[in-house]
Design a protein around this motif. Sequence first.
Motif, PDB file in Angstrom:
ATOM      1  N   THR A   1       1.047  -1.258  -0.332  1.00 28.65           N
ATOM      2  CA  THR A   1       0.057   0.228   0.080  1.00 28.65           C
ATOM      3  C   THR A   1       0.569   1.854  -0.108  1.00 28.65           C
ATOM      4  OG1 THR A   1      -1.686  -1.297   1.220  1.00 28.65           O
ATOM      5  CG2 THR A   1      -1.896   1.341   0.987  1.00 28.65           C
TER       6      THR A   1
ATOM      7  N   LEU B   1      -5.748  -7.167   4.132  1.00 28.59           N
ATOM      8  CA  LEU B   1      -6.036  -6.107   3.264  1.00 28.59           C
ATOM      9  C   LEU B   1      -7.063  -5.322   3.584  1.00 28.59           C
ATOM     10  CD1 LEU B   1      -5.755  -5.191   0.222  1.00 28.59           C
ATOM     11  CD2 LEU B   1      -7.689  -6.611   0.088  1.00 28.59           C
TER      12      LEU B   1
ATOM     13  N   SER C   1      -4.323  -2.919   6.889  1.00 30.43           N
ATOM     14  CA  SER C   1      -4.073  -2.179   6.078  1.00 30.43           C
ATOM     15  C   SER C   1      -4.721  -1.195   5.309  1.00 30.43           C
ATOM     16  CB  SER C   1      -2.695  -3.279   4.374  1.00 30.43           C
ATOM     17  OG  SER C   1      -2.202  -2.170   3.804  1.00 30.43           O
ATOM     18  N   SER C   2      -5.408  -1.401   4.794  1.00 31.85           N
ATOM     19  CA  SER C   2      -6.519  -0.432   3.855  1.00 31.85           C
ATOM     20  C   SER C   2      -7.149   0.305   5.142  1.00 31.85           C
ATOM     21  CB  SER C   2      -7.504  -0.384   3.214  1.00 31.85           C
ATOM     22  OG  SER C   2      -7.152  -2.247   2.135  1.00 31.85           O
TER      23      SER C   2
ATOM     24  N   VAL D   1      -2.725  -4.756  -4.582  1.00 26.62           N
ATOM     25  CA  VAL D   1      -1.306  -3.683  -5.341  1.00 26.62           C
ATOM     26  C   VAL D   1      -1.353  -2.672  -6.058  1.00 26.62           C
ATOM     27  CG1 VAL D   1       1.184  -3.739  -5.002  1.00 26.62           C
ATOM     28  CG2 VAL D   1      -0.524  -5.352  -3.480  1.00 26.62           C
TER      29      VAL D   1
ATOM     30  N   THR E   1      -4.350  -0.112  -6.279  1.00 30.68           N
ATOM     31  CA  THR E   1      -4.441   0.907  -5.716  1.00 30.68           C
ATOM     32  C   THR E   1      -3.712   2.480  -6.054  1.00 30.68           C
ATOM     33  OG1 THR E   1      -3.563  -0.859  -2.945  1.00 30.68           O
ATOM     34  CG2 THR E   1      -3.452   1.554  -2.722  1.00 30.68           C
TER      35      THR E   1
ATOM     36  N   ARG F   1      -8.006   9.199  -2.399  1.00 31.59           N
ATOM     37  CA  ARG F   1      -7.110   8.094  -2.226  1.00 31.59           C
ATOM     38  C   ARG F   1      -8.142   7.842  -0.486  1.00 31.59           C
ATOM     39  NH1 ARG F   1      -2.063   9.609   0.680  1.00 31.59           N
ATOM     40  NH2 ARG F   1      -1.332   9.823  -0.854  1.00 31.59           N
TER      41      ARG F   1
ATOM     42  N   LEU G   1      -9.157   3.518  -0.769  1.00 33.25           N
ATOM     43  CA  LEU G   1      -8.338   2.808   0.267  1.00 33.25           C
ATOM     44  C   LEU G   1     -10.112   1.686   1.092  1.00 33.25           C
ATOM     45  CD1 LEU G   1      -5.684   5.141   2.394  1.00 33.25           C
ATOM     46  CD2 LEU G   1      -5.863   2.978   1.455  1.00 33.25           C
TER      47      LEU G   1
ATOM     48  N   GLY H   1     -10.506  -1.244  -0.855  1.00 33.93           N
ATOM     49  CA  GLY H   1      -9.428  -2.097   0.258  1.00 33.93           C
ATOM     50  C   GLY H   1      -9.966  -2.776   1.042  1.00 33.93           C
TER      51      GLY H   1
END
Length: 428
Positions: free
Chosen positions: A21, A152, A155-156, A247, A250, A266, A270, A273
Motif C-alpha cells: 500500500t 488487506l 492495511s487499508s 496492490v 491501489t 485516496r 482504501l 480495499g
Amino acid sequence: MAIASAVGTSIEFYDFFIYGTAAALVFGPLFFPALGDAAASVAAFATFGVAFFFRPVGAILFGHFGDRLGRKKTLMSTLLMMGLSTFAIGLMPTADSIGVIAPILLVVLRALQGLALGGEWAGAALLTAEYAPPKKRGWYSMYPQFGPAVGLVMSSATFLIAALTMSPADFTAWGWRLPFLASLALVGIGVYIRLMVEETPVFTKASATAAQVTLPFADALRHQWKQVLLTGGTLTMALGVFYIGGVFLTGYAGNAPGVGVLGLDRPTVLTAGIVSGILFIISIILSAHYSDLIGRRNVMLIGTVSSIVAGPAAFLIMKPGDAVSYFLALGLLMVVMGIPYGPAAAYLPEIFHARYRYTGAGMGYNLAGIFGGAVPLIVAPPLVAAYGGIGVGYYLAVLGLISTVCVLVIGETRHRSIDADPHPAPTT
C-alpha cells in the motif's frame, strides 16, 4: 490451533501488505525522487516484488527447520523476523536524508520480510491441517487463509484512518510510518498466542518414529519436484489476482500524477480495499466448506476457470471517475481469487509427505508468489502503457488458464491421509 494460525498469518500479511500500500501511495517520491513520477512508481513496485524472490528461499530455510525442529518453533521465528523488519521500515530515513542508501536499506528490509513470509504460510497451514479431522480438513484449514484478506482489510483501514486524520502533506512526510510502527504491538500479540500452541501430532509422530530427513529441501525435490511445480502453477492465478487487485490497483485507481488512471481519491480507494477484503473472507469460508463436500479439485477449478473471464471483465467494468465501477471490479476479483485460495491450505499439505511437507508446500506456495506476485506487478505498468488496463485483464486470464491445467494434472486430494506418503518414494 486455528485461531493461532489465523492470527499469525493475518499479522504477517498485514506487515507484508502495508508495504504494498505504501509503495502504491508514497514510496515512489520518497525513495526514488530522481526518477520522475512514472519511473519512481515502477521502482517502488519493484522493491515490493523483491520479497517474492526471497520467499522461496524463506520456504527452504524455515521449511528445513520446520521439518526438523517442529512447526511451532519455526513459526515463532518467522513472526518475529517479519515484525522487526516491518518496524524498522517505519523508522527508515528517506532519500532526501541519506540519498541512495535509503532505497538500498529498503530493499534489504523488504528481503527480510520475504524470507519471513516464505516460511510462514506452510507452517501455519500445517498447524491446522495436521490437527484437523479428515472430513473437515478444508474447513479447519481455511483459518490461515484469512491472512491475506485480513491483512488487506487491516492495511487499508490503517492507511484510511491516517488519510482521514491528517493532511496529504503530513501523510507523505510522516503519517505513512504509523502502520509500520504499529506492527510491533501486533507481533507481541501474535507471539503470546503462539506460545500457547502445542506441536502438531503429525510432526510429533514423525519425530518419534525417526521419519525425519536430514535435508527436507533435497528430498522434496528428489521425490516430488513435479508436485512443487504443479502446486506453484495451481496458485499462480490466485496470487496474481490478489496482488494486482490489492496492490497494483491501489495506484491505478488513484489520482497520483503518472500513475493513477481512474482518478479516485485516496479514501475511496482504501475503502474499496476494506470492502473487497471482507468479500474475500466470505469467499474463503464458502470455498473451504464446499471443498470438504465436493472435493478440492472441483472447487479449485471453479475459481481458476472463473478467473479466465473475471480478469478481463474487471478492467472492462472500471471507468475513470466512477467509484462504483471500481468497487464492483475489485470485489469481483477478490471473490474469484478466494475460491481456489480457500481450500489451498488443505490441498497442498495433502500432496506432500509429512517428512518434508513444510518445505514442499512452502516451495510450491512461494513459487506461485514469484509468478503470481512479483512478475504481474512488474509487467502490469508496461501493459497498461501499451494496451490500457485490458492488457492486465488478459494477462490475468492467461494465469487462470495455467492454474486450471495444473489443477487438472494434480487431481483430487480430499481423501488422502496426511499421515502417510500420498506419493511413495524409494527409501534413501
